[in-house]
Scaffold this motif. Structure first.
Motif, PDB file in Angstrom:
ATOM      1  N   SER A 175      -4.080   3.389   9.306  1.00 48.74           N
ATOM      2  CA  SER A 175      -2.617   2.810  10.066  1.00 48.74           C
ATOM      3  C   SER A 175      -1.738   2.351   8.665  1.00 48.74           C
ATOM      4  O   SER A 175      -2.055   1.664   8.009  1.00 48.74           O
ATOM      5  CB  SER A 175      -3.514   2.345  11.013  1.00 48.74           C
ATOM      6  OG  SER A 175      -4.434   0.836  10.793  1.00 48.74           O
ATOM      7  N   GLY A 176      -0.625   2.380   9.436  1.00 52.67           N
ATOM      8  CA  GLY A 176       0.759   0.965   8.780  1.00 52.67           C
ATOM      9  C   GLY A 176       0.858   0.376   9.223  1.00 52.67           C
ATOM     10  O   GLY A 176       1.295   0.533  10.610  1.00 52.67           O
ATOM     11  N   ILE A 223      -2.867   0.216   6.246  1.00 48.18           N
ATOM     12  CA  ILE A 223      -1.934   0.490   5.134  1.00 48.18           C
ATOM     13  C   ILE A 223      -0.533  -0.239   4.698  1.00 48.18           C
ATOM     14  O   ILE A 223      -0.064  -0.175   5.995  1.00 48.18           O
ATOM     15  CB  ILE A 223      -0.379   1.816   4.569  1.00 48.18           C
ATOM     16  CG1 ILE A 223      -1.590   2.847   4.344  1.00 48.18           C
ATOM     17  CG2 ILE A 223      -0.388   1.984   4.285  1.00 48.18           C
ATOM     18  CD1 ILE A 223      -2.139   2.982   3.241  1.00 48.18           C
ATOM     19  N   GLY A 224      -0.111  -1.557   4.482  1.00 46.50           N
ATOM     20  CA  GLY A 224       0.934  -2.798   4.058  1.00 46.50           C
ATOM     21  C   GLY A 224       1.771  -2.552   3.234  1.00 46.50           C
ATOM     22  O   GLY A 224       1.722  -1.877   2.580  1.00 46.50           O
ATOM     23  N   GLY A 240       0.806  -1.514   0.106  1.00 48.11           N
ATOM     24  CA  GLY A 240       0.079  -0.155  -0.032  1.00 48.11           C
ATOM     25  C   GLY A 240       1.079   1.057  -0.147  1.00 48.11           C
ATOM     26  O   GLY A 240       0.462   2.281   0.156  1.00 48.11           O
ATOM     27  N   THR A 241       2.677   1.116   0.249  1.00 48.10           N
ATOM     28  CA  THR A 241       2.697   2.030   0.096  1.00 48.10           C
ATOM     29  C   THR A 241       2.971   2.571  -1.712  1.00 48.10           C
ATOM     30  O   THR A 241       3.402   4.071  -1.248  1.00 48.10           O
ATOM     31  CB  THR A 241       3.715   2.078   0.638  1.00 48.10           C
ATOM     32  OG1 THR A 241       4.935   1.218  -0.103  1.00 48.10           O
ATOM     33  CG2 THR A 241       4.214   1.792   2.485  1.00 48.10           C
ATOM     34  N   GLY A 242       2.657   1.861  -3.187  1.00 47.15           N
ATOM     35  CA  GLY A 242       2.845   2.429  -4.370  1.00 47.15           C
ATOM     36  C   GLY A 242       1.420   3.553  -4.460  1.00 47.15           C
ATOM     37  O   GLY A 242       0.726   3.309  -3.596  1.00 47.15           O
ATOM     38  N   PRO A 243       2.068   3.420  -5.892  1.00 48.71           N
ATOM     39  CA  PRO A 243       0.971   4.774  -5.844  1.00 48.71           C
ATOM     40  C   PRO A 243      -0.235   4.281  -5.854  1.00 48.71           C
ATOM     41  O   PRO A 243      -0.908   4.309  -5.967  1.00 48.71           O
ATOM     42  CB  PRO A 243       1.710   5.394  -7.414  1.00 48.71           C
ATOM     43  CG  PRO A 243       3.110   4.888  -7.939  1.00 48.71           C
ATOM     44  CD  PRO A 243       3.375   3.471  -6.686  1.00 48.71           C
ATOM     45  N   ALA A 285       5.515   1.995   5.960  1.00 44.90           N
ATOM     46  CA  ALA A 285       4.526   1.902   5.890  1.00 44.90           C
ATOM     47  C   ALA A 285       3.444   2.550   6.869  1.00 44.90           C
ATOM     48  O   ALA A 285       1.791   3.822   6.987  1.00 44.90           O
ATOM     49  CB  ALA A 285       3.862   1.430   6.612  1.00 44.90           C
ATOM     50  N   GLU A 286       3.884   3.342   8.048  1.00 50.10           N
ATOM     51  CA  GLU A 286       3.223   4.066   8.672  1.00 50.10           C
ATOM     52  C   GLU A 286       3.214   5.609   8.729  1.00 50.10           C
ATOM     53  O   GLU A 286       2.345   6.374   8.487  1.00 50.10           O
ATOM     54  CB  GLU A 286       3.956   4.154  10.553  1.00 50.10           C
ATOM     55  CG  GLU A 286       3.315   5.381  11.317  1.00 50.10           C
ATOM     56  CD  GLU A 286       2.482   5.539  11.112  1.00 50.10           C
ATOM     57  OE1 GLU A 286       1.409   6.903  10.809  1.00 50.10           O
ATOM     58  OE2 GLU A 286       1.443   4.606  11.555  1.00 50.10           O
TER      59      GLU A 286
END
Ligand SMILES: NC(=O)c1ccc[n+]([C@@H]2O[C@H](COP(=O)([O-])OP(=O)(O)OC[C@H]3O[C@@H](n4cnc5c(N)ncnc54)[C@H](OP(=O)(O)O)[C@@H]3O)[C@@H](O)[C@H]2O)c1
Length: 236
Positions: free
Chosen positions: A66-67, A40-41, A19-22, A48-49
């Motif tokens: 949350s991350g 977000i993983g 989930g950190t990518g676009p 992630a955070e």
């Protein structure tokens, strides 16, 4: 097959693996704005955070984002969205297998592009199982339903503020999981979900993305798709 994880998504967190990518962050942003609870993983909890914090800033003070490291994100949710590059899809699913709980649904947005093996992003890559989504279905634990969706939506537009101009074709062998995914798609302003039938149709939907990428390169745009001529119940 009918999944215990079907039904309404609200109040159930959505974990976005990669989930950190676009692509993942854009989906997370749109769903956070719609009131969904997002995790977000990432392979790295700190990354992630940081991504979650950026999403909270963009989505507003009430956003529930949350991350977490990917395995913790899987354990904390039963709606999982997979947004990693094709070349890492099999590896990450094998790593996370023990953390994915029975009854979860996995919404796969992975596009197998030739870029994964040094080729052009405008060419699809053949996958033995037929599609990236069918590969995912082979690798998830028993009792987990796989849905293919969100391949044709531009991540750049998802990360913006304007409504999108794109349909999301949803394919799955689990009608309940497909319905839940279509409901999530409909929460993105400007997106209409379309019932795309069985998971085997994912191969066609994934390949459309290669065509769209080629068009984007040629015309310098953010192409999407619209399916016309179906009765209203096809778009629910
Ligand atoms: N970009 C688009 O417009 C778009 C639209 C629809 C669908 N898609 C599809 O969605 C997927 C993600 O697209 P993207 O553009 O967001 O991709 P990306 O930025 O290349 O990757 C997304 C995330 O995947 C994680 N990742 C990278 N390599 C990994 C590995 N070896 N193992 C595990 N995780 C890894 C990274 O997160 P961490 O480093 O934080 O772990 C990264 O931030 C792709 O399959 C793409 O084809 C993209």
């Amino acid at each position: 097959m009918s999944s215990p994880a079907g039904g309404n998504s609200s109040a159930r967190p959505i974990a976005i693996i990669g989930g950190t990518g676009p692509a993942g962050s854009g989906l997370g942003l749109r769903w956070a704005r719609a009131g969904e609870s997002i995790i977000i993983g990432s392979r790295d909890a700190k990354r992630a955070e940081e991504a979650a914090s950026k999403t909270r800033q963009k989505a507003g003070v009430n956003a529930n984002v949350s991350g977490m490291e990917n395995a913790d994100a899987c354990a904390a949710a039963d709606i999982l969205v997979l947004t990693v590059p094709f070349e890492s899809q099999a590896g990450i699913l094998k790593q996370l297998k023990a953390s994915i709980t029975e009854g979860s649904i996995l919404i796969d947005a992975t596009v197998p592009l030739a870029a994964s093996v040094g080729g052009r992003p405008s060419r699809p890559l053949g996958v033995w199982q037929g599609s990236a989504a069918q590969q995912a279905a082979e690798l998830v634990p028993k009792g987990v339903s796989v849905v293919a969706a969100f391949h044709n939506v531009s991540a750049e537009l998802l990360n913006g503020d304007d409504p999108l101009d794109c349909d999301v074709i949803v394919c799955s062998d689990d009608p309940d999981a497909a319905q839940l995914t279509r409901e999530l798609a409909a929460k993105i302003s400007g997106v209409r979900p379309v019932d795309g039938g069985k998971l085997e149709n994912a191969r066609i939907v994934e390949q459309i993305t290669a065509l769209l990428i080629g068009m984007n390169i040629r015309h310098k745009g953010h192409a999407g798709i619209r399916i016309t001529g179906l009765p209203p119940n096809a778009y629910r």
